[in-house]
Write a protein that holds these residues in place. Structure first.
Motif, mmCIF file in Angstrom:
data_model
loop_
_atom_site.group_PDB
_atom_site.id
_atom_site.type_symbol
_atom_site.label_atom_id
_atom_site.label_comp_id
_atom_site.label_asym_id
_atom_site.label_seq_id
_atom_site.Cartn_x
_atom_site.Cartn_y
_atom_site.Cartn_z
ATOM 1 N N LEU A 105 0.831 -1.209 0.000
ATOM 2 C CA LEU A 105 0.000 0.000 0.000
ATOM 3 C C LEU A 105 0.863 1.255 0.000
ATOM 4 C CD1 LEU A 105 -2.687 -1.010 2.666
ATOM 5 C CD2 LEU A 105 -2.983 -0.917 0.181
ATOM 6 N N VAL A 106 1.896 1.248 0.826
ATOM 7 C CA VAL A 106 2.803 2.404 0.909
ATOM 8 C C VAL A 106 3.508 2.602 -0.425
ATOM 9 C CG1 VAL A 106 4.916 3.288 1.992
ATOM 10 C CG2 VAL A 106 3.113 2.270 3.408
ATOM 11 N N TRP A 107 3.987 1.529 -1.028
ATOM 12 C CA TRP A 107 4.672 1.626 -2.310
ATOM 13 C C TRP A 107 3.764 2.246 -3.364
ATOM 14 C CZ3 TRP A 107 4.395 -0.065 -7.338
ATOM 15 C CH2 TRP A 107 5.559 0.060 -8.085
ATOM 16 N N GLU A 108 2.512 1.805 -3.421
ATOM 17 C CA GLU A 108 1.562 2.343 -4.397
ATOM 18 C C GLU A 108 1.335 3.830 -4.197
ATOM 19 O OE1 GLU A 108 0.151 1.140 -7.102
ATOM 20 O OE2 GLU A 108 1.033 -0.840 -6.880
ATOM 21 N N VAL A 109 1.183 4.256 -2.949
ATOM 22 C CA VAL A 109 0.956 5.678 -2.651
ATOM 23 C C VAL A 109 2.180 6.506 -3.030
ATOM 24 C CG1 VAL A 109 0.721 7.298 -0.719
ATOM 25 C CG2 VAL A 109 -0.843 5.375 -0.926
ATOM 26 N N LEU A 110 3.358 6.021 -2.693
ATOM 27 C CA LEU A 110 4.579 6.756 -3.034
ATOM 28 C C LEU A 110 4.805 6.782 -4.541
ATOM 29 C CD1 LEU A 110 6.989 5.567 -0.210
ATOM 30 C CD2 LEU A 110 5.958 7.840 -0.462
ATOM 31 N N ARG A 111 4.455 5.717 -5.221
ATOM 32 C CA ARG A 111 4.601 5.662 -6.683
ATOM 33 C C ARG A 111 3.713 6.710 -7.341
ATOM 34 N NH1 ARG A 111 2.145 3.279 -10.959
ATOM 35 N NH2 ARG A 111 0.619 2.234 -9.661
ATOM 36 N N ALA A 112 2.526 6.910 -6.808
ATOM 37 C CA ALA A 112 1.576 7.865 -7.375
ATOM 38 C C ALA A 112 1.860 9.309 -6.962
ATOM 39 C CB ALA A 112 0.158 7.479 -6.964
ATOM 40 N N SER A 113 2.636 9.492 -5.910
ATOM 41 C CA SER A 113 2.886 10.829 -5.377
ATOM 42 C C SER A 113 3.907 11.583 -6.229
ATOM 43 C CB SER A 113 3.404 10.736 -3.941
ATOM 44 O OG SER A 113 3.682 12.023 -3.435
ATOM 45 N N LYS A 114 3.659 12.865 -6.396
ATOM 46 C CA LYS A 114 4.585 13.718 -7.139
ATOM 47 C C LYS A 114 5.663 14.312 -6.234
ATOM 48 C CE LYS A 114 2.215 13.405 -10.941
ATOM 49 N NZ LYS A 114 2.449 12.226 -11.699
ATOM 50 N N LYS A 115 5.530 14.089 -4.911
ATOM 51 C CA LYS A 115 6.469 14.687 -3.961
ATOM 52 C C LYS A 115 6.759 13.703 -2.841
ATOM 53 C CE LYS A 115 2.941 16.744 -1.006
ATOM 54 N NZ LYS A 115 3.258 16.024 0.198
ATOM 55 N N PRO A 116 7.865 13.892 -2.143
ATOM 56 C CA PRO A 116 8.122 13.058 -0.961
ATOM 57 C C PRO A 116 7.014 13.262 0.076
ATOM 58 C CG PRO A 116 10.095 14.270 -1.590
ATOM 59 C CD PRO A 116 8.956 14.832 -2.396
ATOM 60 N N MET A 117 6.770 12.244 0.889
ATOM 61 C CA MET A 117 5.687 12.291 1.863
ATOM 62 C C MET A 117 6.200 12.011 3.270
ATOM 63 S SD MET A 117 2.797 10.156 -0.273
ATOM 64 C CE MET A 117 1.419 10.620 0.777
ATOM 65 N N THR A 118 5.505 12.566 4.260
ATOM 66 C CA THR A 118 5.798 12.252 5.657
ATOM 67 C C THR A 118 5.086 10.960 6.033
ATOM 68 O OG1 THR A 118 3.892 13.420 6.570
ATOM 69 C CG2 THR A 118 5.919 14.718 6.223
ATOM 70 N N ASP A 119 5.461 10.393 7.172
ATOM 71 C CA ASP A 119 4.791 9.184 7.638
ATOM 72 C C ASP A 119 3.299 9.443 7.886
ATOM 73 O OD1 ASP A 119 5.260 10.737 9.932
ATOM 74 O OD2 ASP A 119 6.071 9.083 11.108
ATOM 75 N N LYS A 120 2.958 10.632 8.369
ATOM 76 C CA LYS A 120 1.550 10.956 8.630
ATOM 77 C C LYS A 120 0.762 11.084 7.330
ATOM 78 C CE LYS A 120 2.449 12.945 13.075
ATOM 79 N NZ LYS A 120 3.115 14.058 13.694
ATOM 80 N N GLU A 121 1.382 11.651 6.302
ATOM 81 C CA GLU A 121 0.716 11.737 4.996
ATOM 82 C C GLU A 121 0.505 10.341 4.414
ATOM 83 O OE1 GLU A 121 2.288 16.032 3.319
ATOM 84 O OE2 GLU A 121 3.631 14.297 3.154
ATOM 85 N N ILE A 122 1.490 9.484 4.577
ATOM 86 C CA ILE A 122 1.367 8.105 4.102
ATOM 87 C C ILE A 122 0.252 7.391 4.845
ATOM 88 C CG2 ILE A 122 2.531 5.861 3.998
ATOM 89 C CD1 ILE A 122 5.168 7.508 3.559
ATOM 90 N N LYS A 123 0.195 7.563 6.151
ATOM 91 C CA LYS A 123 -0.857 6.938 6.966
ATOM 92 C C LYS A 123 -2.233 7.357 6.472
ATOM 93 C CE LYS A 123 -2.515 6.622 11.752
ATOM 94 N NZ LYS A 123 -3.832 7.214 11.562
#
Length: 66
Positions: free
Chosen positions: A11-29
């Protein structure tokens, strides 16, 4: 528990793959709807061990895919 960590890592990999920017742990959550930050951290550890992440330090720590 290991199976759940692997699922969350996906799930985390998919979200980061789709994100245009680095994310914090809270944004990932929030984006993954993983229930606890601890579970997000386990998933990040899994992906880190697989050498798939870059951690960036600034005002806080953000994560992006390599």
């Amino acid at each position: 528990m290991t199976e759940q960590i692997g699922t969350n890592a996906g799930l985390v990999w998919e979200v980061l793959r789709a994100s245009k920017k680095p994310m914090t742990d809270k944004e990932i959550k929030s984006a993954t709807k993983i229930s606890t930050l601890r579970d997000v951290h386990f998933a990040l550890g899994w992906l880190s061990r697989e050498d798939k992440l870059v951690f960036e330090e600034g005002a806080g720590v953000t994560v992006r895919l390599k």
